[in-house]
Design a protein around this motif. Structure first.
Motif, PDB file in Angstrom:
ATOM      1  N   LEU A  74       8.515   1.224  45.063  1.00  0.00           N
ATOM      2  CA  LEU A  74       8.954   0.786  43.743  1.00  0.00           C
ATOM      3  C   LEU A  74       8.243   1.580  42.651  1.00  0.00           C
ATOM      4  O   LEU A  74       8.872   1.999  41.658  1.00  0.00           O
ATOM      5  CB  LEU A  74       8.688  -0.709  43.585  1.00  0.00           C
ATOM      6  N   THR A  75       6.943   1.810  42.816  1.00  0.00           N
ATOM      7  CA  THR A  75       6.186   2.582  41.830  1.00  0.00           C
ATOM      8  C   THR A  75       6.761   3.992  41.689  1.00  0.00           C
ATOM      9  O   THR A  75       6.923   4.517  40.575  1.00  0.00           O
ATOM     10  CB  THR A  75       4.705   2.653  42.242  1.00  0.00           C
ATOM     11  N   GLY A  76       7.096   4.609  42.828  1.00  0.00           N
ATOM     12  CA  GLY A  76       7.672   5.952  42.796  1.00  0.00           C
ATOM     13  C   GLY A  76       9.027   5.978  42.104  1.00  0.00           C
ATOM     14  O   GLY A  76       9.327   6.904  41.337  1.00  0.00           O
ATOM     15  N   ARG A  77       9.851   4.987  42.369  1.00  0.00           N
ATOM     16  CA  ARG A  77      11.175   4.946  41.739  1.00  0.00           C
ATOM     17  C   ARG A  77      11.061   4.740  40.226  1.00  0.00           C
ATOM     18  O   ARG A  77      11.823   5.326  39.444  1.00  0.00           O
ATOM     19  CB  ARG A  77      12.023   3.840  42.362  1.00  0.00           C
ATOM     20  N   LEU A  78      10.113   3.896  39.801  1.00  0.00           N
ATOM     21  CA  LEU A  78       9.919   3.689  38.371  1.00  0.00           C
ATOM     22  C   LEU A  78       9.462   4.974  37.685  1.00  0.00           C
ATOM     23  O   LEU A  78       9.939   5.324  36.597  1.00  0.00           O
ATOM     24  CB  LEU A  78       8.898   2.572  38.139  1.00  0.00           C
ATOM     25  N   ALA A  79       8.549   5.684  38.341  1.00  0.00           N
ATOM     26  CA  ALA A  79       8.087   6.960  37.778  1.00  0.00           C
ATOM     27  C   ALA A  79       9.238   7.949  37.665  1.00  0.00           C
ATOM     28  O   ALA A  79       9.351   8.693  36.670  1.00  0.00           O
ATOM     29  CB  ALA A  79       6.969   7.531  38.644  1.00  0.00           C
ATOM     30  N   GLY A  80      10.110   7.946  38.680  1.00  0.00           N
ATOM     31  CA  GLY A  80      11.254   8.853  38.658  1.00  0.00           C
ATOM     32  C   GLY A  80      12.229   8.548  37.536  1.00  0.00           C
ATOM     33  O   GLY A  80      12.975   9.432  37.098  1.00  0.00           O
ATOM     34  N   LYS A  81      12.237   7.325  37.069  1.00  0.00           N
ATOM     35  CA  LYS A  81      13.118   6.930  35.966  1.00  0.00           C
ATOM     36  C   LYS A  81      12.422   7.053  34.612  1.00  0.00           C
ATOM     37  O   LYS A  81      12.990   6.685  33.576  1.00  0.00           O
ATOM     38  CB  LYS A  81      13.607   5.497  36.172  1.00  0.00           C
ATOM     39  N   GLY A  82      11.181   7.534  34.633  1.00  0.00           N
ATOM     40  CA  GLY A  82      10.450   7.695  33.390  1.00  0.00           C
ATOM     41  C   GLY A  82       9.951   6.392  32.788  1.00  0.00           C
ATOM     42  O   GLY A  82       9.547   6.363  31.619  1.00  0.00           O
ATOM     43  N   ALA A  83       9.960   5.307  33.572  1.00  0.00           N
ATOM     44  CA  ALA A  83       9.518   4.011  33.050  1.00  0.00           C
ATOM     45  C   ALA A  83       7.998   3.942  33.029  1.00  0.00           C
ATOM     46  O   ALA A  83       7.328   4.390  33.957  1.00  0.00           O
ATOM     47  CB  ALA A  83      10.075   2.890  33.920  1.00  0.00           C
ATOM     48  N   ARG A  84       7.456   3.394  31.960  1.00  0.00           N
ATOM     49  CA  ARG A  84       6.006   3.210  31.858  1.00  0.00           C
ATOM     50  C   ARG A  84       5.622   1.760  32.146  1.00  0.00           C
ATOM     51  O   ARG A  84       4.816   1.154  31.447  1.00  0.00           O
ATOM     52  CB  ARG A  84       5.530   3.621  30.471  1.00  0.00           C
ATOM     53  N   THR A  85       6.204   1.250  33.192  1.00  0.00           N
ATOM     54  CA  THR A  85       5.934  -0.127  33.599  1.00  0.00           C
ATOM     55  C   THR A  85       4.623  -0.182  34.363  1.00  0.00           C
ATOM     56  O   THR A  85       4.387   0.611  35.279  1.00  0.00           O
ATOM     57  CB  THR A  85       7.070  -0.642  34.508  1.00  0.00           C
ATOM     58  N   HIS A  86       3.765  -1.114  33.990  1.00  0.00           N
ATOM     59  CA  HIS A  86       2.495  -1.296  34.692  1.00  0.00           C
ATOM     60  C   HIS A  86       2.624  -2.497  35.614  1.00  0.00           C
ATOM     61  O   HIS A  86       2.788  -3.634  35.158  1.00  0.00           O
ATOM     62  CB  HIS A  86       1.360  -1.519  33.690  1.00  0.00           C
ATOM     63  N   LEU A  87       2.597  -2.257  36.929  1.00  0.00           N
ATOM     64  CA  LEU A  87       2.729  -3.330  37.908  1.00  0.00           C
ATOM     65  C   LEU A  87       1.375  -3.968  38.176  1.00  0.00           C
ATOM     66  O   LEU A  87       0.392  -3.267  38.433  1.00  0.00           O
ATOM     67  CB  LEU A  87       3.318  -2.791  39.212  1.00  0.00           C
ATOM     68  N   GLU A  88       1.338  -5.296  38.124  1.00  0.00           N
ATOM     69  CA  GLU A  88       0.088  -6.032  38.348  1.00  0.00           C
ATOM     70  C   GLU A  88       0.309  -7.115  39.404  1.00  0.00           C
ATOM     71  O   GLU A  88       1.268  -7.890  39.309  1.00  0.00           O
ATOM     72  CB  GLU A  88      -0.391  -6.689  37.049  1.00  0.00           C
ATOM     73  N   GLY A  89      -0.578  -7.162  40.380  1.00  0.00           N
ATOM     74  CA  GLY A  89      -0.488  -8.187  41.406  1.00  0.00           C
ATOM     75  C   GLY A  89      -0.810  -9.570  40.853  1.00  0.00           C
ATOM     76  O   GLY A  89      -1.712  -9.735  40.038  1.00  0.00           O
ATOM     77  N   THR A  90      -0.039 -10.559  41.283  1.00  0.00           N
ATOM     78  CA  THR A  90      -0.292 -11.954  40.901  1.00  0.00           C
ATOM     79  C   THR A  90      -0.307 -12.805  42.172  1.00  0.00           C
ATOM     80  O   THR A  90       0.232 -12.417  43.204  1.00  0.00           O
ATOM     81  CB  THR A  90       0.794 -12.506  39.955  1.00  0.00           C
TER      82      THR A  90
END
Length: 373
Positions: free
Chosen positions: A120-136
């Motif tokens: 998921l992190t790789g796909r977000l980077a490929g889309k140029g998204a600056r989403t920060h994923l945080e574990g909960t």
């Protein structure tokens, strides 16, 4: 299958949004199927949910489009996203998160594998998204731990049915039968009283096998004088109930009778210890003290109970205090088992399990089956 009214799901979603604001998080990825069912009423084998302050985007594949759309018609807060053929949930999640924009997005650490997180992190980077994923951990489970009135109604009904089934099952466990035969009788009885399916693999453990707490029914035969542990449960409208009785084949001898009385006494002590605001570990301690005083402390090898709800094992954990685990204070509306046991290798064991609900004044038994032969 009965599903909670739409207002219940909308209230649960509002409670989760308040938890996100407190975190603070801009969105939460929900991949736990019981958590998705809790928030939407959709019971499926695969799905994902993206929760934001103003949207719930439910991602499903084509197998579940129709049932998901039926839920959407009940819940105006829900948007259904059907994956194109050949697409993956990771791609669907990445597309939804990229459309949200930048921000802090939580994911359920207990329910998203390292591989899926990396993907998921790789796909977000490929889309140029600056989403920060945080574990909960436990954002939705923390809401599920206190049952709403609709849930309590279903659990009461399920416990009544389980009690009725148990009263029919116990007299049918006879000398000469195999453990598997008794397990088949139990599961047929669960269907007869209206359960959708067993809540877990039925346990029937006879003679020395009863000293193994999570033994599974095998070829062992019930013999005169045996202790027989029967642990079974059912799922009704998505909710689990659980019950254990230990019987003797024929009249109990002195040693078997005393063991059963000690275990029943431990369960009674645990029940008396239940009170709003008290630590769940204190309930375990009450049961454990009874068995320790009878010289059976080492024979009690598991916790006193576990939460019940959309899963057969959920919060609260009613076990020994452990430094690395947060102690949970009891709240009215919590539902859990009380199941002390004592197991003596090579000879046999006993466990007695019932379901209870915490009330403002203490607790109430949900299951009702005689505890001693």
């Amino acid at each position: 299958m009965a599903v909670a009214p739409p207002d219940n799901h909308i209230a649960r979603q509002s409670n989760l949004r308040r938890a996100l604001a407190a975190a603070p998080l801009d969105a939460l990825i929900v991949t736990s199927l019981p958590n998705i069912a809790y928030l939407t009423g959709l019971f499926v084998s695969t799905a994902a949910l993206v929760v934001t302050p103003d949207q719930l985007r439910l991602i499903v594949d084509g197998r579940y489009t129709e049932v998901a759309e039926a839920r959407r018609r009940e819940l105006p807060t829900l948007t259904v996203v059907t994956l194109p053929p050949g697409s993956s949930f990771e791609e669907g999640l990445a597309s939804e998160l990229a459309s949200i924009g930048n921000g802090r997005v939580g994911f359920e650490s207990d329910h998203l594998t390292v591989y899926r997180h990396q993907d998921l992190t790789g796909r977000l980077a490929g889309k140029g998204a600056r989403t920060h994923l945080e574990g909960t951990q436990g954002l939705v489970e923390g809401l599920r731990v206190v049952k709403d009135p609709w849930e309590l109604g279903r659990l009461r009904e399920a416990a009544t049915r389980l009690s009725d089934a148990a009263k029919c099952i116990i007299p049918k466990a006879l000398a000469g039968m195999s453990e598997r035969q008794v397990a088949a009788i139990i599961e047929a009885e669960l269907r007869r009283v209206g359960f959708d399916k067993p809540a877990f693999d039925t346990i029937v453990a006879a003679g020395p096998n009863s000293a193994m707490p999570h033994y599974r029914a095998g070829d062992g035969q019930l013999s005169e004088g045996d202790l027989v542990v029967m642990d079974f449960g059912g799922m009704l409208d998505g909710y689990a109930v659980d019950l254990t009785r230990t019987i003797t084949v024929g009249r109990p001898r002195e040693r078997e009778r005393r063991l059963l009385e000690h275990v029943a006494g431990a369960q009674a002590a645990a029940f008396r210890a239940i009170a709003v605001g008290k630590a769940a570990t204190a309930v375990d301690d009450a049961a454990r003290r009874v068995l320790e005083s009878a010289g059976l402390g080492e024979a009690f090898s598991h916790g006193t109970g576990h939460g019940l709800g959309l899963e057969v094992h959920e919060r609260p954990r009613v076990g020994r205090w452990r430094a690395e685990l947060a102690d949970e204070a009891l709240q009215a509306g919590m539902v859990f088992t009380l199941e002390p046991g004592a197991y003596l290798a090579g000879w046999g064991g006993a466990r007695i399990e019932d379901d209870v609900v915490v009330t403002p004044g203490g607790a109430e038994w949900l299951t009702d089956v005689p505890r001693l032969p």
